[in-house]
Write an enzyme that holds these catalytic residues in place. Structure first.
Site, PDB file in Angstrom:
ATOM      1  N   LYS A  79       0.855  -1.182   0.000  1.00  0.00           N
ATOM      2  CA  LYS A  79       0.000   0.000   0.000  1.00  0.00           C
ATOM      3  C   LYS A  79       0.896   1.239   0.000  1.00  0.00           C
ATOM      4  CE  LYS A  79      -3.885   1.809   2.795  1.00  0.00           C
ATOM      5  NZ  LYS A  79      -4.721   1.514   3.995  1.00  0.00           N
ATOM      6  N   SER A 154      -9.568   1.413   3.012  1.00  0.00           N
ATOM      7  CA  SER A 154      -8.743   2.207   2.124  1.00  0.00           C
ATOM      8  C   SER A 154      -7.678   1.397   1.380  1.00  0.00           C
ATOM      9  CB  SER A 154      -8.063   3.315   2.910  1.00  0.00           C
ATOM     10  OG  SER A 154      -7.200   2.765   3.886  1.00  0.00           O
ATOM     11  N   SER A 178      -9.556  -0.921   7.264  1.00  0.00           N
ATOM     12  CA  SER A 178      -9.038  -0.759   5.904  1.00  0.00           C
ATOM     13  C   SER A 178      -8.320  -1.953   5.300  1.00  0.00           C
ATOM     14  CB  SER A 178      -8.106   0.446   5.845  1.00  0.00           C
ATOM     15  OG  SER A 178      -8.870   1.606   5.697  1.00  0.00           O
TER      16      SER A 178
HETATM   17  N1  GLN Z   1     -12.876   3.672   6.557  1.00  0.00           N
HETATM   18  C1  GLN Z   1     -12.332   4.100   7.805  1.00  0.00           C
HETATM   19  C2  GLN Z   1     -11.969   5.558   7.705  1.00  0.00           C
HETATM   20  O1  GLN Z   1     -12.256   6.151   6.722  1.00  0.00           O
HETATM   21  C3  GLN Z   1     -11.132   3.292   8.162  1.00  0.00           C
HETATM   22  C4  GLN Z   1      -9.931   3.633   7.378  1.00  0.00           C
HETATM   23  C5  GLN Z   1      -8.725   2.827   7.723  1.00  0.00           C
HETATM   24  O2  GLN Z   1      -8.827   1.781   8.366  1.00  0.00           O
HETATM   25  N2  GLN Z   1      -7.570   3.337   7.327  1.00  0.00           N
HETATM   26  O3  GLN Z   1     -11.418   6.125   8.590  1.00  0.00           O
END
Ligand code: GLN
Length: 491
Positions: A79, A154, A178
């Protein structure tokens, strides 16, 4: 079989028997990328030269009898919020465009030391804020099961790459879901370790008390392999756990007979899509059939976990992202004063979701509001931790659907932050508690889209978590691959 479709375990066996070289395996994965990237956009950067050199070196080492372990010669994607020496690292943000870090994150060093071949850097929601990978400044990633749908986020680029075969495994980061939610939406295994087991050194911080790096793979066994390679104490991370990594491999196939499994009423009811709910019940029944005792439990404070997360995560993000001012990293816009230049750079460099989080977080931390918002959220965090502690005095693991729905359409929730935030209702509590959790594919819905099943365990409970996940994998019999992978493989 096209080598791009192998698991790590299968590829490892073929590399060692001499049936396959690391160079050929990399070529297969690259071919898959070249056939699917125009549709998916899983990668931001492919490191052609570095990967070729690493694959060649892996072959030479094996030929000389130097076996670096289970990841030797395996193509892995990262990532793009993990820093890589000399390779552009953007966090999918314009504010870091062109940034070439001077060092490797600890996880990257460990993968390299284990002989892995780093294929490239994958797309994400800007600074890991989002659940669909639509918040990338460089355009969205699409789901290989249906390109009109999102891959989750994400870590959507990492999940899409593994699902389609443009990497055999990938690393993601999980602050509120994420790794697990994109795993669920792409039919891959996504695992978030206990907070502190995997070093965050070189992970560009979103919310430091919640962030954790973990694997995205095709099988539970492969997730164990990557977890073993990246976990362990790191003096460069002040929050790194010193007590040693739990041994997880020996009990992986022990089955669930005699285990106590808890279902959380608050996380598997209202708001769950009917197909997801039905699959969840069937999977729980299969675990009961395999000898587990099922118990229904209540975790009342999880009802407030989402709200607490959306104060704590933005608060930490507002502090962490203060460093991006155009002076130390990335492009800089001109201004009549330093202050003007910094604010112009930040206004231009951050996208709307990141800006929203910074504003929310700054507000929640400001004098006069701190106690009412940030302070309250921290108290809820403690209540969530206490709820879990109570639950784990009665059961060994908890299970929930990973996400209330399967992959949604590109654009469907893009303008409705609240609907997007609800995607993570089942994943956020374990980040607040610092506990490990994993999503395993458990079937398909009536549209042919993958469904994920989540296993939660107490801190350092990775062994029992992987053990239950492996039982779910076996009972569901899920081996599905997206049409896009199958057609590219056949071509
Ligand atoms: N979707 C969640 C957020 O927008 C979690 C994101 C993540 O785990 N990086 O914060």
């Amino acid at each position: 079989m096209d080598p791009a479709d192998l698991t790590i375990a299968e590829a490892g066996a073929r590399l060692r028997s001499g049936d396959l070289t690391a160079v050929d395996l990399l070529a297969a994965v690259r071919r898959r990328a070249s056939m699917t990237e125009a549709i998916l956009h899983a990668y931001l950067t492919i490191d052609h030269d570095g990967a070729r050199a690493a694959a060649t070196a892996a072959d030479v080492a094996l030929a000389q009898g130097r076996d670096l372990g289970s990841l030797h010669g395996i193509p892995i994607a990262l990532k793009d919020n993990m820093v890589t020496r000399g390779i552009e690292t953007t966090c999918s943000s314009r504010i870091l465009a062109g940034y070439r870090p001077p060092y490797d994150a600890t996880v990257v060093e460990r993968l390299k030391a284990g002989g892995a071949v780093i294929v490239g850097k994958t797309n994400l929601d800007e600074f890991a804020m989002g659940s669909s990978t639509e918040n990338s400044a460089y355009g969205p990633t699409r789901n290989p099961w249906d390109p009109d749908r999102v891959p989750g986020g994400s870590s959507g680029g990492s999940a899409a790459a593994v699902a389609v075969g443009s990497a055999l495994a990938a690393l993601g980061s999980d602050t509120g879901g994420s790794i697990r939610q994109p795993g669920s939406l792409t039919g891959t295994v996504g695992m978030k370790p206990t907070y502190g087991l995997v070093s965050r050194y070189g992970l560009i911080a979103f919310a430091s008390s919640l962030d954790q790096i973990g694997p995205i793979t095709r099988t539970v066994d492969d997730a164990v392999t990557v977890f073993e390679a990246i976990a362990g104490h790191d003096p460069s991370d002040a929050t790194s756990y010193r007590g040693g990594v739990p041994e997880v491999r020996s009990t992986l196939d022990a089955g669930v007979k005699g285990l106590r499994i808890g279902i959380v009423g608050e996380l598997s009811g209202e708001g769950t899509a009917p197909d997801v709910a039905a699959n969840f019940r069937a999977t729980v029944d299969a675990l009961a059939g395999a000898g587990a005792t099922i118990k229904e439990l209540s975790l009342p404070s999880t009802a407030y976990a989402l709200s607490a997360y959306y104060l704590i995560a933005p608060a930490e993000c507002s502090a962490n992202l203060a460093r991006f001012d155009g002076v130390r990293y990335g492009p800089r816009l001109a201004g009549r004063s330093v202050e003007e230049s910094m604010s112009a750079t930040r206004r231009d460099g951050f996208g709307p979701e990141v800006t929203r989080r910074i504003l929310l977080g700054t507000y929640a931390l400001s004098a006069g509001y701190y106690d009412a918002f940030y302070g309250q959220a921290q108290k809820v965090r403690t209540l969530v931790i206490e709820d879990f502690r109570r639950a784990y005095s009665e059961v060994d693991v908890l299970v929930t659907p990973t996400s209330p729905t399967t992959a949604f359409a590109v654009g469907e929730k893009a303008n409705d932050p609240l609907a997007m935030y609800l995607s993570d209702i089942c994943t956020i509590p374990s980040n607040l508690a610092g506990d490990p959790a994993i999503s395993v594919p458990s079937g398909l819905d009536s549209d042919g889209l993958p469904i994920g099943f989540q296993v939660l365990a107490p801190a350092l409970g990775e062994a029992v978590m992987f053990r239950v996940a492996s039982a779910v994998e076996q009972s569901s019999g899920f081996t599905g691959r997206p049409a896009l992978a199958t057609s590219a493989g056949a071509a």
